[in-house]
Design a protein around this motif. Structure first.
Motif, PDB file in Angstrom:
ATOM      1  N   VAL A 111      47.691  76.479   9.601  1.00  0.00           N
ATOM      2  CA  VAL A 111      47.990  77.190  10.841  1.00  0.00           C
ATOM      3  C   VAL A 111      46.733  77.246  11.692  1.00  0.00           C
ATOM      4  N   ASN A 127      44.661  83.278  12.615  1.00  0.00           N
ATOM      5  CA  ASN A 127      44.901  84.263  11.571  1.00  0.00           C
ATOM      6  C   ASN A 127      46.237  84.955  11.768  1.00  0.00           C
ATOM      7  N   GLU A 154      49.053  83.725  12.813  1.00  0.00           N
ATOM      8  CA  GLU A 154      50.104  82.902  12.206  1.00  0.00           C
ATOM      9  C   GLU A 154      50.033  82.978  10.680  1.00  0.00           C
ATOM     10  N   ARG A 155      48.825  83.038  10.152  1.00  0.00           N
ATOM     11  CA  ARG A 155      48.669  83.138   8.704  1.00  0.00           C
ATOM     12  C   ARG A 155      49.284  84.430   8.188  1.00  0.00           C
ATOM     13  N   TYR A 156      49.029  85.542   8.888  1.00  0.00           N
ATOM     14  CA  TYR A 156      49.601  86.822   8.473  1.00  0.00           C
ATOM     15  C   TYR A 156      51.128  86.803   8.572  1.00  0.00           C
TER      16      TYR A 156
END
Length: 373
Positions: A319, A322, A324-326
């Motif tokens: 991704v 961050n 999008e990661r979460y």
């Protein structure tokens, strides 16, 4: 002898395999062949295993007989890209040592903590206990207090082989420091204190930070140049190398293997870029997959059955932010909680005070509210 006699696992009868596995399970004075067959090593891996271990096996036998050590120390390079089985070869070395009741004879080291953890070893700094290079204190970093020096001598007394992984990140200065420290702990003026050394890794990977790679001759004149020149000279002692070329990790997908190989060498083609773009995931695509899994779970639940829908295969998710990661992590946590019918095994979500996560109320919690103590 082991190189010439060893047959592939597929060439052995069921009785031969069963006998080897029983001996391997007993773990008592295993031969090179027994360890290799039990681990399913391919030809390249087996050659590396035998080359690295033949001298040590001789040392073990002579040690049991009380005789003097014969033969010169081995200096070996085990080279190959990720997935070719370098760690598997080292694992076999560990197994052989343990079966001969000589587990302390092999020291596994790495320049970083993560790499050390992956092989069950130690960082170089921890294993040989030295700090940064210092002209004032001499070769090998900061001098040790007497008590620590004695502990180090005791720790290294049984060691007969050192395997250093991620060799691309080892610089000439660090190699020289290792050499000097091993001379100290072994009380020997031989190269690396007379210990067998295996350098394992892929020189196309991450280079050392700031300092000189092992394979690059020293050119600039500056303080500490002598140490780096000597470090390069020590690298040139490694005359034996085994090149692992068969990618076992990606063997089921030849196209992906070829793409990875070209990326590693920096010779990717336009077709490779198109192939990678086709693998790219988008938020909408992730939503579709999530809805399909949720629909399957709901259908099972409505029928009064147990949700045994297999989870999607694990794969890397790349991704850009961050945020999008979460989002991805949160969707997985929610799906896991909903799938688990046993409340005692569900994940427990404890909101943390982090405005960037809770600013839009996505987690249903007040950003300023502290989690219960």
């Amino acid at each position: 002898m082991a190189l010439g006699q060893r047959r592939q696992r597929s060439e052995l009868s069921d009785n031969e395999i069963s006998s080897i596995e029983q001996r391997h399970g007993a773990a008592s004075f295993l031969s090179l062949k027994e360890v290799s067959v039990a681990a399913g090593l391919n030809t390249e891996q087996h050659v590396a295993f035998c080359l690295a271990r033949s001298q040590l096996l001789m040392d073990f036998k002579e040690g049991v007989a009380g005789g003097p050590r014969r033969g010169l120390p081995q200096h070996i390079i085990l080279h190959g890209q990720a997935g070719t089985g370098k760690s598997r070869v080292l694992s076999c070395l560990t197994t052989l040592c343990e079966s001969w009741r000589q587990s302390e004879s092999l020291m596994l080291m790495a320049p970083t903590g993560l790499a050390a953890a992956n092989i069950g070893g130690q960082t170089v700094q921890s294993a040989v206990r030295f700090g940064p290079w210092s002209v004032r204190t001499g070769v090998g970093g900061n001098a040790l207090p007497k008590r620590q020096e004695q502990e180090l001598l005791t720790k290294w007394t049984p060691v007969r082989m050192v395997a250093i992984v991620e060799m691309s990140m080892v610089d000439t200065q660090l190699l020289h420091q290792i050499h000097a420290r091993l001379q100290l702990v072994k009380g020997s003026t031989d190269d690396f204190g007379g210990i067998n050394i295996v350098l394992s890794g892929d020189l196309t990977q991450l280079p050392p930070i700031v300092r000189q790679p092992l394979y690059m001759p020293f050119k600039k004149v500056r303080p500490g140049a002598v140490v780096e020149i000597d470090g390069h000279g020590l690298y040139l002692l490694f005359k034996k190398a085994v090149m692992l070329e068969r990618n076992m990790r990606a063997a089921v997908d030849p196209d992906w293997t070829d793409v990875l190989s070209r990326m590693r060498l920096g010779v990717s083609m336009s077709a490779d870029r198109a192939f990678l773009r086709g693998l790219s995931g988008f938020r909408e695509r992730l939503q579709v997959v999530s809805e399909e899994v949720a629909a399957a779970a709901a259908s099972t639940s409505a029928a009064g059955g147990v949700d045994d829908t297999p989870l999607s295969p694990l794969c890397p998710v790349i991704v850009a932010t961050n945020r999008e990661r979460y989002d991805v992590i949160w969707s997985v946590v929610q799906a896991t909680a909903e799938r688990n019918r046993d409340p005692r095994r569900r994940p427990v979500i404890i909101p943390a005070v982090y405005n960037r996560l809770f600013h839009d109320g996505k987690f249903g919690a007040d950003p300023q509210r502290k989690p219960p103590g």
